[in-house]
Design an enzyme around this catalytic site. Sequence first.
Site, PDB file in Angstrom:
ATOM      1  N   LYS A  77       0.870  -1.170   0.000  1.00  0.00           N
ATOM      2  CA  LYS A  77       0.000   0.000   0.000  1.00  0.00           C
ATOM      3  C   LYS A  77       0.908   1.221   0.000  1.00  0.00           C
ATOM      4  O   LYS A  77       1.592   1.490   0.992  1.00  0.00           O
ATOM      5  CB  LYS A  77      -0.913   0.010   1.227  1.00  0.00           C
ATOM      6  CG  LYS A  77      -1.661   1.333   1.386  1.00  0.00           C
ATOM      7  CD  LYS A  77      -2.558   1.361   2.607  1.00  0.00           C
ATOM      8  CE  LYS A  77      -3.019   2.783   2.903  1.00  0.00           C
ATOM      9  NZ  LYS A  77      -3.936   2.861   4.054  1.00  0.00           N
ATOM     10  N   ASN A  89      -9.906   0.641   9.099  1.00  0.00           N
ATOM     11  CA  ASN A  89      -9.062   0.442  10.274  1.00  0.00           C
ATOM     12  C   ASN A  89      -9.666   1.121  11.502  1.00  0.00           C
ATOM     13  O   ASN A  89     -10.226   0.469  12.376  1.00  0.00           O
ATOM     14  CB  ASN A  89      -7.639   0.951  10.016  1.00  0.00           C
ATOM     15  CG  ASN A  89      -6.679   0.608  11.140  1.00  0.00           C
ATOM     16  OD1 ASN A  89      -7.062   0.188  12.221  1.00  0.00           O
ATOM     17  ND2 ASN A  89      -5.408   0.766  10.904  1.00  0.00           N
ATOM     18  N   SER A  90      -9.620   2.453  11.525  1.00  0.00           N
ATOM     19  CA  SER A  90     -10.027   3.179  12.736  1.00  0.00           C
ATOM     20  C   SER A  90     -11.441   2.826  13.183  1.00  0.00           C
ATOM     21  O   SER A  90     -11.693   2.670  14.380  1.00  0.00           O
ATOM     22  CB  SER A  90      -9.944   4.686  12.485  1.00  0.00           C
ATOM     23  OG  SER A  90      -8.641   5.046  12.104  1.00  0.00           O
ATOM     24  N   GLY A 129      -8.701   8.362   9.688  1.00  0.00           N
ATOM     25  CA  GLY A 129      -9.064   8.366  11.098  1.00  0.00           C
ATOM     26  C   GLY A 129     -10.139   9.365  11.478  1.00  0.00           C
ATOM     27  O   GLY A 129     -10.477   9.488  12.655  1.00  0.00           O
ATOM     28  N   ALA A 142      -9.899   4.769   3.950  1.00  0.00           N
ATOM     29  CA  ALA A 142      -9.855   5.896   4.883  1.00  0.00           C
ATOM     30  C   ALA A 142     -11.173   6.659   4.947  1.00  0.00           C
ATOM     31  O   ALA A 142     -11.786   6.940   3.920  1.00  0.00           O
ATOM     32  CB  ALA A 142      -8.745   6.883   4.559  1.00  0.00           C
ATOM     33  N   GLY A 143     -11.566   6.960   6.160  1.00  0.00           N
ATOM     34  CA  GLY A 143     -12.703   7.839   6.395  1.00  0.00           C
ATOM     35  C   GLY A 143     -13.985   7.141   6.794  1.00  0.00           C
ATOM     36  O   GLY A 143     -14.851   7.762   7.406  1.00  0.00           O
TER      37      GLY A 143
END
Lengths: 269, 64
Positions: free
Chosen positions: A111, A220-221, A172, A198-199
């Site tokens: 990545k 992830n987050s 995040g 992301a997001g």
Amino acid sequence: MKSEVRNQKSEVGTQKLILGGVEFTSRLILGTGKFSDTQTMIQAIEASGTELVTVALRRFNRDKPDDDLCAPLAKLKNVKLMPNTSGAMNAKEAVRAAQLGRELSGSPFVKVEIHPNPHHLMPDAIETYLAAKELAADGFIVLPYIPADPVLAKKLEDVGCAAVMPLGAAIGSGGGLSTAEMIKLIIRDSNIPVIVDAGLRAPSEAARAMEMGCDACLVNSAIAAANDPSGMARAFALGVKTGFAARQAGLMPKSEVAVASSPLTSFLS
Amino acid sequence: MNLTVNGESHEHAGTIAALLSELGANPEYTAITVNGDLVFSKDWNNFKFSDGDSVEVLTFVGGG
């Protein structure tokens, strides 16, 4: 044109996600950062059913050996590693990080992420392009994290990237699919998988991304920071599956005006 | 000889494997650069440090 190609694929039953020639049954990719501890992370990975997880490269800390991350990840037989290039400030550093990641993981996946500004963590399009081009030529399976820019996405396809990973919102932030319209443009022209990275905050956003035509989601987050990471991992897996199934089934066309579901004539006459 | 290992001064005259052992790092989960260049694990046995080498000992951590 693109949507026709996609529909054709699903009609012949090609439902697997293919990245650089490698097939995946799960369309959810997990990041391994921000978990409270390794056991929680491993449980979330298992609950998600993912087959691909990202990891970051850092200096070995003798006071806090990280064998507890590598060894348990190595035990997950159906899960491939995708080292990221986080921390790289430019293409040169990203290429070096990718080479180290490949040496350490034995995995061809990388990545590419280059975000020099710690305030917004927005990807550097120019450096990302340069690094992705070099790494793809060097035989990596390259998945670049990019701004939701259809022109850049197409150029990355042209230099041999295995997928593009436009951001839904800042890393995040939990800002959701704030770039939805741009991602639709990327999907429309792309001949390689489009992965929202992301997001995302809620599984419904993952479902929406898949309904729009995304091929996978990287989360992830939203999982790591949930009260129950394993529960949220399961929920995201369902969200991704639901959205993908809906896209394959084909959403009904929108109408500006009401279209009655029940007959409006011959009422009690 | 004096090496800089992850930014800190470190006296070491042996092999890469011996250095990792001193640090308590598992060689299976460790990548090494010397003066910025990746040293592949297949070359570890034959690698000789030079005085003043800057060594980075790297491993995977959680990341998105």
